[in-house]
Structures are given as C-alpha cells and as structure tokens.
Design an enzyme around this catalytic site. Structure first.
Site, short mmCIF file in Angstrom:
data_model
loop_
_atom_site.label_atom_id
_atom_site.label_comp_id
_atom_site.label_asym_id
_atom_site.label_seq_id
_atom_site.Cartn_x
_atom_site.Cartn_y
_atom_site.Cartn_z
N ARG A 117 -13.44 -3.79 17.15
CA ARG A 117 -12.89 -4.43 18.42
C ARG A 117 -12.55 -3.34 19.53
O ARG A 117 -12.70 -3.63 20.76
CB ARG A 117 -11.50 -5.25 17.90
CG ARG A 117 -10.65 -5.69 19.21
CD ARG A 117 -9.19 -6.15 18.52
NE ARG A 117 -8.63 -4.74 17.85
CZ ARG A 117 -7.87 -3.89 18.32
NH1 ARG A 117 -7.70 -4.23 19.57
NH2 ARG A 117 -7.30 -2.93 17.85
N ARG A 118 -11.93 -2.21 18.94
CA ARG A 118 -11.55 -1.12 20.02
C ARG A 118 -12.93 -0.49 20.45
O ARG A 118 -13.08 -0.29 21.90
CB ARG A 118 -10.87 -0.04 19.30
CG ARG A 118 -9.40 -0.50 18.99
CD ARG A 118 -8.83 0.51 18.06
NE ARG A 118 -7.28 0.17 17.92
CZ ARG A 118 -6.62 0.46 16.76
NH1 ARG A 118 -7.21 1.37 15.86
NH2 ARG A 118 -5.42 0.05 16.64
N ARG B 37 -11.53 7.46 10.05
CA ARG B 37 -10.68 6.41 9.25
C ARG B 37 -9.89 7.58 8.64
O ARG B 37 -9.63 8.52 8.73
CB ARG B 37 -11.61 5.87 8.05
CG ARG B 37 -12.80 4.97 8.61
CD ARG B 37 -12.78 3.93 7.54
NE ARG B 37 -11.90 3.41 6.74
CZ ARG B 37 -12.02 3.12 5.58
NH1 ARG B 37 -13.11 3.14 4.91
NH2 ARG B 37 -10.94 2.80 4.83
N CYS C 258 -13.57 -7.96 9.79
CA CYS C 258 -13.74 -6.53 10.47
C CYS C 258 -15.03 -6.08 11.07
O CYS C 258 -15.05 -5.29 11.98
CB CYS C 258 -13.48 -5.55 9.12
SG CYS C 258 -11.86 -5.55 8.37
N SER D 145 -12.75 0.79 14.33
CA SER D 145 -12.59 -0.67 14.97
C SER D 145 -13.66 -1.03 15.59
O SER D 145 -13.73 -0.76 16.93
CB SER D 145 -11.29 -0.81 15.40
OG SER D 145 -11.20 -1.95 16.17
N LYS E 168 -2.09 -7.58 10.63
CA LYS E 168 -3.54 -7.61 11.27
C LYS E 168 -4.26 -7.38 10.29
O LYS E 168 -5.72 -7.39 10.20
CB LYS E 168 -3.66 -6.45 12.27
CG LYS E 168 -3.43 -5.24 11.70
CD LYS E 168 -3.74 -3.95 12.92
CE LYS E 168 -3.69 -2.50 12.61
NZ LYS E 168 -4.03 -1.90 13.65
N ASP E 169 -4.06 -6.71 8.96
CA ASP E 169 -4.90 -6.58 7.71
C ASP E 169 -5.14 -7.70 7.04
O ASP E 169 -5.83 -7.80 6.15
CB ASP E 169 -4.38 -5.64 6.73
CG ASP E 169 -4.06 -4.07 7.45
OD1 ASP E 169 -5.05 -3.95 8.25
OD2 ASP E 169 -3.59 -3.50 7.12
N ARG F 294 1.02 -1.15 -0.02
CA ARG F 294 0.02 -0.05 -0.09
C ARG F 294 0.87 1.41 -0.06
O ARG F 294 2.04 1.33 0.13
CB ARG F 294 -0.88 0.01 1.22
CG ARG F 294 -2.06 -1.23 1.29
CD ARG F 294 -2.71 -1.35 2.71
NE ARG F 294 -3.47 -0.05 2.82
CZ ARG F 294 -3.81 0.43 4.02
NH1 ARG F 294 -3.45 -0.34 5.18
NH2 ARG F 294 -4.55 1.51 4.11
N THR G 135 -3.43 11.06 9.36
CA THR G 135 -5.00 11.77 8.96
C THR G 135 -5.86 11.73 10.19
O THR G 135 -6.65 12.84 10.60
CB THR G 135 -5.67 10.94 7.81
OG1 THR G 135 -4.85 11.15 6.59
CG2 THR G 135 -7.09 11.47 7.65
N ARG G 136 -5.78 10.64 10.96
CA ARG G 136 -6.52 10.51 12.07
C ARG G 136 -6.09 11.26 13.27
O ARG G 136 -7.04 11.95 14.14
CB ARG G 136 -6.71 8.88 12.55
CG ARG G 136 -7.50 8.20 11.81
CD ARG G 136 -7.72 6.64 12.33
NE ARG G 136 -6.45 5.89 11.58
CZ ARG G 136 -6.32 4.46 11.96
NH1 ARG G 136 -7.16 3.79 12.71
NH2 ARG G 136 -5.37 3.69 11.52
N SER H 276 0.64 4.26 1.97
CA SER H 276 0.53 4.99 2.94
C SER H 276 2.18 5.17 3.58
O SER H 276 2.97 4.34 3.30
CB SER H 276 -0.46 4.68 4.30
OG SER H 276 0.08 3.59 4.93
#
Length: 312
Positions: free
Chosen positions: A131-132, A149, A242, A129, A83-84, A11, A154-155, A13
């Site tokens: 999960r979070r 996101r 997800c 997330s 994790k992805d 990717r 960015t976050r 990023s």
C-alpha cells in the site's frame, strides 16, 4: 467482593505490549475488583522476519496464533493493532471494542530531515507495505523502495545501518512509544492514505463471552467504531490482504462520516480514488458502496491483475 482476573493475549513487541497495557489500564480503571494478566504469544509475522510480508501469506500473519489461543480458552481477550486484523474473523470470534483512535496517518522519517518532495532523485525509502510502496511510486516514480521489516525500533535502526534516505511508518505507533521527535513529515491523505484500521486498538473476544463483552462496553469508542466499520466493510468488499495496495480512511465529524478509499496497481501507475459522506449509522453501507464505486471505475481490473500475477 472477589477480584476477577481476565487473561489478555498480545504480541510481544514494545508497541504491542504498550497497547495491551492501555487496554488493561482502562479496564481496571473502570471496573473495581478486576485484574488483567497479560500473556505474550508469538505469531507467524513475528517469527518470519527475513521475507516480505506479501510473500509469506496474507490474512492473520500477526493475529492467527493469538486467535487460536482465544478459541481454545487459554485467554479471555486478544488485543491487536486493528490494521493487522483480517476483515473476516474466524468463526466464534467477534470484535468487541475499539479504543479511541490515535492519529491514523503515515509519517516519513528522513535521515536528512527533508520532506518527501524534497528528497533527491532516486532516493531510497524502506517499506514492506505494498500500500505504501504503490502510493510512494504514484507520488514520486523516481524513488527506489526497498523491503524493510521488523518492529518500529528495528526499522529506525535499519534506516541508519543501511543508509536509507527515509522510511515510512504509522504515526500512532511512534506516538505510543514516545518517538514523535523522530517524525520528519506527517503525510497527508492525498499523498498517503492509511491502512484500514490504522491507529486503532482492537479487542477481540469469543462470540459467546457476554460477560467480557459487557466489561468492554465502558472503554470502547463509538466514533472510532463507526470509522472502522466503514473501512473494514470497504476492505471486505475488495477482498484485500497484505498483498494488495488498498487504503481507506473514515473520519467522524459530529453526525457525519467521511470515507476515503483507494486501490492502486503495484507500480503506482494506476490509482483509483473515491470518497463518500454519510450519516454515522450508514457506516457499513458506505464502505460497501464506495468499494463498488471504485470497482466500476477500474479497481476490479487492477485487483484481478494483481491476483493473476501472484498466481504465476
């Protein structure tokens, strides 16, 4: 001797490129006459940024297009945040190496500098997330969680622009980008158990590419491999994606592996936790058995309810 060139897909990023460059550096530092060319490939998860992850699909959001390029022979290896990576890989592909793991914990970034338990009642936290979100609600039911996101930078920017009280991110990503100073609190696993594979960099190759597999042997971490084999077996048994709040963490200590896992309801009102200690050689079995243990204690019903809600 002629120089061999490997084509690496990733990717685009800053974090993804940093991870790709780490793999490339380790390979070229270990093997003389080897060079690595990095290709950036946009994934579905990179293209759709205005919808919550849980609403745009489950498996392969950040990996599918890279894996397709690998299967077509356009690249020789793919580098992912583990994790992805879905627990089931496409036919013809294998996980050939994981690098030594960074800190797998989640961390709180708070605008006020306050820890999670110190935030005011009704504080607003950004996270996409499930999960979070489930674990945040389990710990502090009064918190309001809003979807946020984008990549790490960015976050962090959105937290400031939107006036959020805090956000939760992975410690490993911040560390790799040199942003540790932004961390307010490292969240302990009894508050926030991380995602399967969090903190680990994965290298995926074609199953029949024995040459590249051999090159990767020199940079893989056997300890991290044992941890993530257990975690991914746990996830696979629970059929998680997800849109399901599943968390798991394996930690190797000498010849032993401690595996902790949980399944939570979306609102955080039900949290089923468990753990198992085994020898490192029993990593996969540990994941399978811990998943079975949690299913028997109520996780099966939680997961069925989540899936039924998603079908409505």
């Amino acid at each position: 001797m002629l120089t061999q060139t490997l084509r690496l897909g990733t990717r685009g990023s800053n974090l993804a490129l940093h991870q790709a460059e780490e793999v490339a550096s380790r390979l070229t530092g270990t093997h003389r006459n080897l060079s690595v060319n990095i290709s950036v490939i946009r994934t579905t998860g990179d293209k759709v940024l205005d919808v919550a992850l849980s609403r745009i699909g489950d498996k392969g959001l950040f990996t599918r297009e890279i894996e397709q390029a690998l299967l077509r022979g356009e690249i020789d290896l793919a580098v992912h945040s583990l994790k992805d990576l879905p627990s089931e890989l496409p036919p013809g592909l294998v996980l050939a190496a994981v690098l030594p793991r960074a800190n797998p914990a989640d961390v709180l970034l708070s605008r006020s500098g306050k820890h999670l338990h110190e935030l005011p009642a009704g504080a607003v936290i950004g996270s996409s997330s499930l999960r979070r979100i489930a674990q945040l609600k389990a710990y502090r039911p009064d918190l309001k969680v809003v979807d946020i996101r984008g990549n790490v930078e960015t976050r962090i920017r959105k937290m400031e622009e939107q006036g959020l009280d805090a956000i939760v991110l992975a410690c490993a990503g911040l560390s790799r980008l040199g942003l540790e100073a932004a961390i307010t609190q490292v969240l302990p696993p009894d508050i926030m158990l991380p995602a399967v594979g969090q903190g680990a960099i994965a290298v995926e190759i074609r199953e029949n590419d024995n040459h590249t597999r051999e090159l990767l042997q020199a940079i893989k971490s056997e300890e991290t491999e044992a941890e993530v084999i257990a975690e991914r077996a746990f996830l696979r048994e629970l059929e998680g994606g997800c849109q399901v709040p599943i968390a798991c963490l394996g930690r190797v200590n000498g010849s032993q592996l401690l595996l902790q896992g949980l399944v939570a309801s979306l609102d955080g009102k039900q949290v089923i936790r468990g753990q198992k200690t085994v020898g490192r050689a029993g990593a996969k079995i540990a994941g399978i058995e811990l998943a079975a243990q949690l299913k028997e204690r109520g996780a099966r019903e939680i997961l069925e309810n989540i899936h039924l809600a998603g079908e409505k």
